[in-house]
Enzyme design. Structure first.
Site, PDB file in Angstrom:
ATOM      1  N   ASP A  23      34.850  -2.578  75.634  1.00  0.00           N
ATOM      2  CA  ASP A  23      33.656  -2.768  74.801  1.00  0.00           C
ATOM      3  C   ASP A  23      32.922  -3.983  75.347  1.00  0.00           C
ATOM      4  O   ASP A  23      33.408  -5.113  75.199  1.00  0.00           O
ATOM      5  CB  ASP A  23      34.042  -3.057  73.343  1.00  0.00           C
ATOM      6  CG  ASP A  23      34.641  -1.854  72.639  1.00  0.00           C
ATOM      7  OD1 ASP A  23      34.049  -0.774  72.716  1.00  0.00           O
ATOM      8  OD2 ASP A  23      35.697  -2.004  71.997  1.00  0.00           O
ATOM      9  N   ARG A  79      34.058  -9.042  76.054  1.00  0.00           N
ATOM     10  CA  ARG A  79      35.481  -9.224  76.391  1.00  0.00           C
ATOM     11  C   ARG A  79      35.686 -10.089  77.644  1.00  0.00           C
ATOM     12  O   ARG A  79      36.804 -10.478  77.927  1.00  0.00           O
ATOM     13  CB  ARG A  79      36.152  -7.864  76.625  1.00  0.00           C
ATOM     14  CG  ARG A  79      35.905  -6.810  75.562  1.00  0.00           C
ATOM     15  CD  ARG A  79      36.336  -7.233  74.186  1.00  0.00           C
ATOM     16  NE  ARG A  79      36.244  -6.122  73.245  1.00  0.00           N
ATOM     17  CZ  ARG A  79      36.023  -6.253  71.948  1.00  0.00           C
ATOM     18  NH1 ARG A  79      35.886  -7.452  71.418  1.00  0.00           N
ATOM     19  NH2 ARG A  79      35.974  -5.188  71.162  1.00  0.00           N
ATOM     20  N   ARG A  82      24.314  -7.453  67.139  1.00  0.00           N
ATOM     21  CA  ARG A  82      24.613  -6.294  67.988  1.00  0.00           C
ATOM     22  C   ARG A  82      23.512  -5.237  67.959  1.00  0.00           C
ATOM     23  O   ARG A  82      23.575  -4.280  68.736  1.00  0.00           O
ATOM     24  CB  ARG A  82      25.926  -5.645  67.540  1.00  0.00           C
ATOM     25  CG  ARG A  82      27.130  -6.553  67.655  1.00  0.00           C
ATOM     26  CD  ARG A  82      28.359  -5.923  67.019  1.00  0.00           C
ATOM     27  NE  ARG A  82      28.782  -4.715  67.730  1.00  0.00           N
ATOM     28  CZ  ARG A  82      29.721  -3.887  67.283  1.00  0.00           C
ATOM     29  NH1 ARG A  82      30.323  -4.115  66.134  1.00  0.00           N
ATOM     30  NH2 ARG A  82      30.045  -2.822  67.997  1.00  0.00           N
ATOM     31  N   LYS A 142      26.925   4.750  70.269  1.00  0.00           N
ATOM     32  CA  LYS A 142      27.747   4.560  69.069  1.00  0.00           C
ATOM     33  C   LYS A 142      26.908   3.871  67.995  1.00  0.00           C
ATOM     34  O   LYS A 142      25.886   3.260  68.312  1.00  0.00           O
ATOM     35  CB  LYS A 142      28.998   3.745  69.410  1.00  0.00           C
ATOM     36  CG  LYS A 142      28.731   2.303  69.875  1.00  0.00           C
ATOM     37  CD  LYS A 142      30.020   1.592  70.254  1.00  0.00           C
ATOM     38  CE  LYS A 142      29.734   0.133  70.586  1.00  0.00           C
ATOM     39  NZ  LYS A 142      30.937  -0.593  71.027  1.00  0.00           N
ATOM     40  N   HIS A 143      27.228   3.968  66.712  1.00  0.00           N
ATOM     41  CA  HIS A 143      28.367   4.662  66.104  1.00  0.00           C
ATOM     42  C   HIS A 143      27.788   5.820  65.302  1.00  0.00           C
ATOM     43  O   HIS A 143      27.255   5.587  64.220  1.00  0.00           O
ATOM     44  CB  HIS A 143      29.139   3.745  65.180  1.00  0.00           C
ATOM     45  CG  HIS A 143      29.597   2.465  65.836  1.00  0.00           C
ATOM     46  ND1 HIS A 143      28.782   1.347  65.959  1.00  0.00           N
ATOM     47  CD2 HIS A 143      30.785   2.124  66.405  1.00  0.00           C
ATOM     48  CE1 HIS A 143      29.466   0.374  66.549  1.00  0.00           C
ATOM     49  NE2 HIS A 143      30.683   0.811  66.842  1.00  0.00           N
ATOM     50  N   HIS A 190      36.360  -1.486  60.369  1.00  0.00           N
ATOM     51  CA  HIS A 190      37.700  -1.882  60.805  1.00  0.00           C
ATOM     52  C   HIS A 190      38.631  -2.018  59.601  1.00  0.00           C
ATOM     53  O   HIS A 190      39.842  -1.835  59.723  1.00  0.00           O
ATOM     54  CB  HIS A 190      37.658  -3.228  61.556  1.00  0.00           C
ATOM     55  CG  HIS A 190      37.027  -3.127  62.903  1.00  0.00           C
ATOM     56  ND1 HIS A 190      35.662  -3.217  63.087  1.00  0.00           N
ATOM     57  CD2 HIS A 190      37.564  -2.933  64.126  1.00  0.00           C
ATOM     58  CE1 HIS A 190      35.388  -3.085  64.378  1.00  0.00           C
ATOM     59  NE2 HIS A 190      36.525  -2.914  65.035  1.00  0.00           N
ATOM     60  N   ASP A 237      36.038   6.835  66.982  1.00  0.00           N
ATOM     61  CA  ASP A 237      36.316   5.402  67.011  1.00  0.00           C
ATOM     62  C   ASP A 237      37.830   5.232  66.815  1.00  0.00           C
ATOM     63  O   ASP A 237      38.550   6.205  66.547  1.00  0.00           O
ATOM     64  CB  ASP A 237      35.516   4.685  65.916  1.00  0.00           C
ATOM     65  CG  ASP A 237      35.226   3.224  66.251  1.00  0.00           C
ATOM     66  OD1 ASP A 237      35.922   2.658  67.119  1.00  0.00           O
ATOM     67  OD2 ASP A 237      34.315   2.639  65.630  1.00  0.00           O
TER      68      ASP A 237
END
Length: 365
Positions: free
Chosen positions: A75, A83, A144, A174-175, A187, A259
């Protein structure tokens, strides 16, 4: 590459799984999992990434465990979802890049992220997020997102995808169908988005029907849309959303992926075994289990048990595996594994990211 008919049922199910794990190297336990399940791909997170060469070696060892090209995933959006910020340099957030209003910088955002991930061995980036920037989701999605205007989201996403492609990296929309109206983090919880079909089609779904030919992959969200489905089933387990809307109405022909099935938003609907089976029944081509190897095994074995008893489900497994293999055969990005990153390459990437960050800041001010 082998044809689907030459793969047994276990190997076909492996082609529907992308898995994550803990650790910075392939240990004996992980090596056994990779060799036995032969997953379609792996996904790395910050917990797996310590240095450029270490990351490259980890991905190379994962790929070495499979005779088929793998989706080597990460990601990477920039900003809060970055990351590689500690091993190369922090990349600007989507909202900051969009604020420049400069399409060349939208393209460069994708291209630079693509160059970073490609240099470390990745070939697939689960980006861009095309959720709309509504007030409800700002505390969850933060920087984001691009805009509440779907046309603006499409302009940014199209250029970002072109940038990734120029760097020989696959992108992912996404999403689906959209988390712009969600004030909960999927999450942890399953959000219910009470929005009419008419508004969803005009707003949240617009990036998908406008870019359906540009998305190599589409990731489906763990959120429910009761006004459309008349129930609280998450889209990631919904045949209506994936088959009737994404495939039939929108005409999407790429790969559909769930996901992460370890997320609270979907586990609210059932066990890891249940949701792994049901996401495939509903129409995904691949599913993600992003961390615990125990859950990876449980999901895989549940799909295998049901496929061994249910001919119709087994036929779908074969069909999905065929789509995945056909995609892999065509996707040149999956047939390239670059050489080990040299210190000079990493230094050049760091400078490129820092220069880009400075340009973005200048254009915003």
């Amino acid at each position: 590459m082998p044809k689907t008919t030459s793969l047994d049922l276990r190997q076909q199910i492996g082609q529907l799984l992308i898995m994550g794990f803990d650790g910075l190297a392939v240990d004996g336990h992980l090596r056994t999992t990779l060799a036995t399940l032969q997953p379609s791909g792996v996904i790395l997170f910050a917990r797996n990434i310590e240095a450029p060469k270490q990351t490259w070696k980890l991905l190379r060892e994962c790929q070495a465990a499979s005779p088929l090209p793998m989706f080597l995933c990460v990601d990477m959006e920039g900003g809060t979802v970055d990351r590689l910020k500690n091993v190369i340099a922090p990349v600007p957030a989507v909202q900051d890049v969009y604020a420049t209003g400069n399409r060349k910088l939208f393209h460069l955002h994708g291209q630079i992220i693509g160059l970073e991930v490609r240099a470390l061995g990745f070939n697939t980036d689960f980006a861009p997020a095309v959720d709309l920037r509504f007030e409800a989701s700002r505390s969850v999605l933060t920087s984001r997102t691009v805009s509440a205007d779907p046309k603006e989201v499409v302009i940014y996403a199209r250029e970002f995808l072109r940038g990734l492609k120029a760097s020989r990296v696959l992108g992912c929309g996404k999403h689906f169908p959209g988390l712009g109206e969600s004030n909960l983090d999927t999450h942890e919880e399953l959000p219910a988005i009470n929005k009419s079909w008419k508004k969803l089609w005009a707003e949240d779904l617009a990036p998908y029907h406008m870019l359906h030919r540009q998305f190599p992959l589409v990731m489906v969200a763990h959120a429910s849309y009761p006004e459309v489905t008349k129930n609280n089933q998450p889209a990631s387990l919904s045949r209506k959303w994936m088959q009737q809307i994404l495939r039939d109405r929108i005409g999407y022909r790429g790969l559909i992926i769930s996901d992460d099935l370890e997320m609270g938003g979907v586990l609210a609907a059932g066990s890891i075994e249940d949701v792994a089976v049901e996401t495939l029944r509903a129409g995904t081509d691949m599913f993600l289990v992003c961390r615990k190897q125990e859950l990876v095994w449980r999901a895989y074995e549940a799909v295998l048990r049901v496929a061994e008893k249910d001919r119709k489900f087994a036929a779908y497994i074969t069909q999905a595996a065929r789509r995945v293999l056909q995609f892999k055969r065509r996707a040149r990005e999956l047939h390239i594994f670059v050489g080990e990153p040299k210190a000079r390459t990493v230094a050049n990437l760091k400078k490129m990211v820092q220069d880009f960050s400075r340009i973005v800041e200048e254009h915003r001010s």
